[in-house]
Scaffold this active site. Sequence first.
Site, PDB file in Angstrom:
ATOM      1  N   HIS A 194      -6.294  -7.447  -0.195  1.00  0.00           N
ATOM      2  CA  HIS A 194      -6.486  -6.020  -0.494  1.00  0.00           C
ATOM      3  C   HIS A 194      -5.813  -5.664  -1.813  1.00  0.00           C
ATOM      4  CE1 HIS A 194      -6.578  -6.357   3.995  1.00  0.00           C
ATOM      5  NE2 HIS A 194      -7.663  -5.619   3.817  1.00  0.00           N
ATOM      6  N   HIS A 234       0.823  -1.233   0.000  1.00  0.00           N
ATOM      7  CA  HIS A 234       0.000   0.000   0.000  1.00  0.00           C
ATOM      8  C   HIS A 234       0.852   1.276   0.000  1.00  0.00           C
ATOM      9  CE1 HIS A 234      -3.597  -2.345   0.528  1.00  0.00           C
ATOM     10  NE2 HIS A 234      -3.211  -2.831   1.689  1.00  0.00           N
ATOM     11  N   ASP A 261      -2.687 -10.829  -2.091  1.00  0.00           N
ATOM     12  CA  ASP A 261      -3.223 -10.282  -0.838  1.00  0.00           C
ATOM     13  C   ASP A 261      -4.710  -9.949  -1.043  1.00  0.00           C
ATOM     14  OD1 ASP A 261      -1.976  -8.729   1.826  1.00  0.00           O
ATOM     15  OD2 ASP A 261      -3.785  -7.767   1.035  1.00  0.00           O
ATOM     16  N   ASP A 283      -4.268 -12.787   3.836  1.00  0.00           N
ATOM     17  CA  ASP A 283      -5.489 -12.316   4.472  1.00  0.00           C
ATOM     18  C   ASP A 283      -6.743 -12.634   3.663  1.00  0.00           C
ATOM     19  OD1 ASP A 283      -4.489 -10.544   2.629  1.00  0.00           O
ATOM     20  OD2 ASP A 283      -4.401  -8.821   3.990  1.00  0.00           O
TER      21      ASP A 283
HETATM   22 ZN   LIG Z   1      -3.939  -7.185   2.918  1.00  0.00          ZN
END
Ligand SMILES: [Zn+2]
Length: 284
Positions: free
Chosen positions: A152, A113, A150, A229
């Site tokens: 996200h 991120h 991931d 995750d």
């Molecule tokens: Zn993540």
Amino acid sequence: MGRVFSDLRTAEYGASGHPEAPFRVKDTFAMLRAAGHQPEKPSLHASAVDVALLHGPSHLASIKSGTFSDPDTPPFPGIDEIALISLSGALSAADAAMKGEPSFSLMRPPGHHAGKDRVAGFCYLNNLALSVARLQKAQPGLKVAIVDFDVHHGDGTQSLVLGRENTTFLSLHQFPLYPGTGLDSRGNCWNVPLEAGTAGDAWLREFEPRLELLLREKPDVLAVSAGFDAYKEDPIAGLKLDKGTFKRIGSLLAQTKLPRYAALEGGYSEDLPILVESFLDGFF
Ligand SMILES: [Zn+2]
């Protein structure tokens, strides 16, 4: 067996109640060792020069001085040094991959991120994107495929590699979910948004054809943002992958026979150690 780069100093920061916690490295390190892996310190040491490959000129200084504001990503004392150790793991894994050894960087903080001048989502430096930039600086024309599994969207990575030559980025992620990007593909950044509740088989049905398309770009190396995750028991997201799915992802990446390496991103369940072990079972 491939190489695992880790350093337990990256388990030495944390805030009470924060999901991105020391056990992620500490317990995974112990489990990998028990499973016969031999985690080693990074062979390369990241510096400000490496950070400047993609981040802005004052980014590292602002991490050091804590002059940034993101509620998820606190200004821990010494986090600049720890972020450099984490980056060292990704750089070392990339280096080992190019020498023919599949490799994994077991470090924190994660990176996908983090943007040019931005810390976000538990990430300070974009370890994986920087490792790709370093490889391509050493070998101009090197074609890299980045796979981000991931849960996200890897918004930081996308912002750093969008339009970059010889680089393709593939992210599969839950949508809607933090950070709220990744609904559409843009140029060399291919996004696959998935509904909450998507389980392993459905996830793999989306992944396999995209991986095939990625291979048509004839990459020289695979760089993987390995987040765990999307696991069914993860406390902060809603996909339903199980341990076997991560092994299958690792196997599919290994079947490419390409030089390959991965760096730890997310994964907040207490089962993280067995998920990583399972992934590496396939990936090495
Ligand atoms: Zn993540």
